[in-house]
Design an enzyme around this catalytic site. Structure first.
Site, PDB file in Angstrom:
ATOM      1  N   ASP A   1      -0.292  38.342  16.923  1.00 50.50           N
ATOM      2  CA  ASP A   1      -0.141  36.889  16.853  1.00 50.50           C
ATOM      3  C   ASP A   1       0.266  36.317  18.201  1.00 50.50           C
ATOM      4  OD1 ASP A   1       2.419  38.241  16.265  1.00 50.50           O
ATOM      5  OD2 ASP A   1       3.243  36.255  15.925  1.00 50.50           O
TER       6      ASP A   1
ATOM      7  N   THR B   1       2.912  32.594  11.790  1.00 53.24           N
ATOM      8  CA  THR B   1       3.817  33.102  10.760  1.00 53.24           C
ATOM      9  C   THR B   1       3.166  34.155   9.864  1.00 53.24           C
ATOM     10  OG1 THR B   1       3.137  31.340   9.262  1.00 53.24           O
ATOM     11  CG2 THR B   1       5.077  30.917  10.630  1.00 53.24           C
TER      12      THR B   1
ATOM     13  N   HIS C   1       3.371  36.835  20.928  1.00 51.77           N
ATOM     14  CA  HIS C   1       4.050  38.006  20.367  1.00 51.77           C
ATOM     15  C   HIS C   1       3.256  39.283  20.641  1.00 51.77           C
ATOM     16  CE1 HIS C   1       6.551  39.603  16.711  1.00 51.77           C
ATOM     17  NE2 HIS C   1       6.912  40.124  17.854  1.00 51.77           N
TER      18      HIS C   1
ATOM     19  N   GLU D   1       7.456  29.683  16.022  1.00 49.06           N
ATOM     20  CA  GLU D   1       6.536  30.130  14.975  1.00 49.06           C
ATOM     21  C   GLU D   1       5.641  28.970  14.549  1.00 49.06           C
ATOM     22  OE1 GLU D   1       6.040  33.039  13.374  1.00 49.06           O
ATOM     23  OE2 GLU D   1       7.796  34.260  13.896  1.00 49.06           O
TER      24      GLU D   1
ATOM     25  N   HIS E   1       4.277  32.578  18.195  1.00 48.50           N
ATOM     26  CA  HIS E   1       3.868  33.412  17.050  1.00 48.50           C
ATOM     27  C   HIS E   1       3.019  32.603  16.076  1.00 48.50           C
ATOM     28  CE1 HIS E   1       7.464  36.210  17.606  1.00 48.50           C
ATOM     29  NE2 HIS E   1       7.892  35.133  18.223  1.00 48.50           N
TER      30      HIS E   1
HETATM   31 ZN   LIG Z   1       5.203  37.162  15.662  1.00 51.10          ZN
END
Ligand SMILES: [Zn+2]
Length: 312
Positions: free
Chosen positions: A193, A82, A183, A145, A80
């Site tokens: 993302d 953030t 993601h 993340e 991901h």
């Molecule tokens: Zn995400």
């Protein structure tokens, strides 16, 4: 001289204050520990809670626990960004109960890695999503993340740390290369993302994720390609594709490049194609990156045709 001593004194008092303050996350760390204790208690209940109480279940009189078992392991890694302004902001978000979001790891722009949750616990990073037939991504995956506002490029040290972490996870849990995804791949209608600057090609080269054979796309990639035959092919294809009145012809044209329909190819890779334009956009965010939309150009079709076969 006096000035130097006063500076040292200020520094000494300063460091004393920092050490007195301790870890600002001490209270949430206590909450974390309390939660792990509660989960351990849940696991220790014997015999284990029955899955059902209907008369259909015929339980034996004696409970027999097997002696051969260990903990389940993650088999998927979801990356991901953030979409926040700092690591501090993300750490705060992941330690506030009301946000109901978390991830196993957060990596700062400076490469520093925060391991916020044991890999064997279920973090809340995926939300509603699907990859292949797996609809419970959080149960199967590790969430990572990357501190990034959603637009900037990822710093080299941040990517270097990510690669080290991925190596560790891949080895420890024997995660297949195809199972390192983003993601947006699992939630094409909701997420975008990591952003289009994310180096998926580099990751694939190192064994985290799959990539297409770039030689396959060479003949159609550039309009700057001066090859006569490929220009003719491209022009013919555009003529057919622009005939929007004839859907069948479009499908035939696409299949001239693609061995199956775009929906089938994307589905084989793992995308949820319920919303096909969203799935195409997610595919382009990951594998094309120079343009991210829901149109499949002949170049994209070449990529897709080469790529889906790697997931078979
Ligand atoms: Zn995400």
């Amino acid at each position: 001289m006096k000035n130097i001593y006063s500076k040292i004194l200020v520094l000494a008092i300063g460091s004393l204050m920092v050490s007195c303050a301790g870890n600002p996350y001490a209270p949430t760390n206590r909450a974390h520990k309390k939660q792990t204790n509660a989960l351990s208690k849940e696991l220790k209940v014997l015999p284990p809670p029955a899955p059902g109480t209907s008369a259909m279940f015929k339980y034996a009189d004696n409970w027999v626990g097997t002696t051969n078992f260990n903990l389940r392991r993650p088999n998927l890694v979801v990356i991901h960004h953030t979409a926040q302004d700092s690591v501090g902001q993300t750490l705060k978000t992941f330690t506030l109960e009301r946000t109901q979001v978390s991830s196993h790891y957060v990596i700062g722009k400076n490469g520093e890695i925060y391991h916020m949750l044991n890999d064997l616990y279920r973090a809340w990073h995926g939300g509603s999503g699907q990859w292949g037939s797996n609809t419970d991504i959080n149960s199967a995956s590790i969430g990572i993340e990357l501190d990034n506002n959603g637009f900037d490029e990822f710093s080299p040290v941040q990517i270097a740390s990510l690669l080290e972490l991925l190596e560790d996870l891949k080895t420890k849990y024997k995660i297949p290369a195809a199972n390192f995804i983003g993601h947006s791949d699992i939630a094409p209608t909701r997420k975008n993302d990591p952003n289009r600057t994310f180096p998926w090609k580099l990751l694939a080269k190192k064994g985290y994720g799959l990539w297409y054979d770039e030689s396959i796309t060479a003949i159609v990639k550039p309009l700057e390609d001066s090859s006569f035959s490929s220009q003719v092919a491209t022009t013919e294809l555009h003529t057919i594709l622009n005939d929007s009145a004839n859907v069948t012809t479009i499908e035939v044209a696409k299949e001239a490049i693609l061995d199956v329909s775009p929906a089938v190819a994307l589905k084989i890779i793992g995308y949820d194609v319920t919303d096909l334009p969203a799935a195409i956009k997610a595919f382009k965010l990951h594998f094309i990156q120079t343009e991210v939309d829901s149109t499949l150009t002949d170049y994209d079709l070449k990529v897709l045709n080469n790529l889906y076969k790697k997931y078979l």
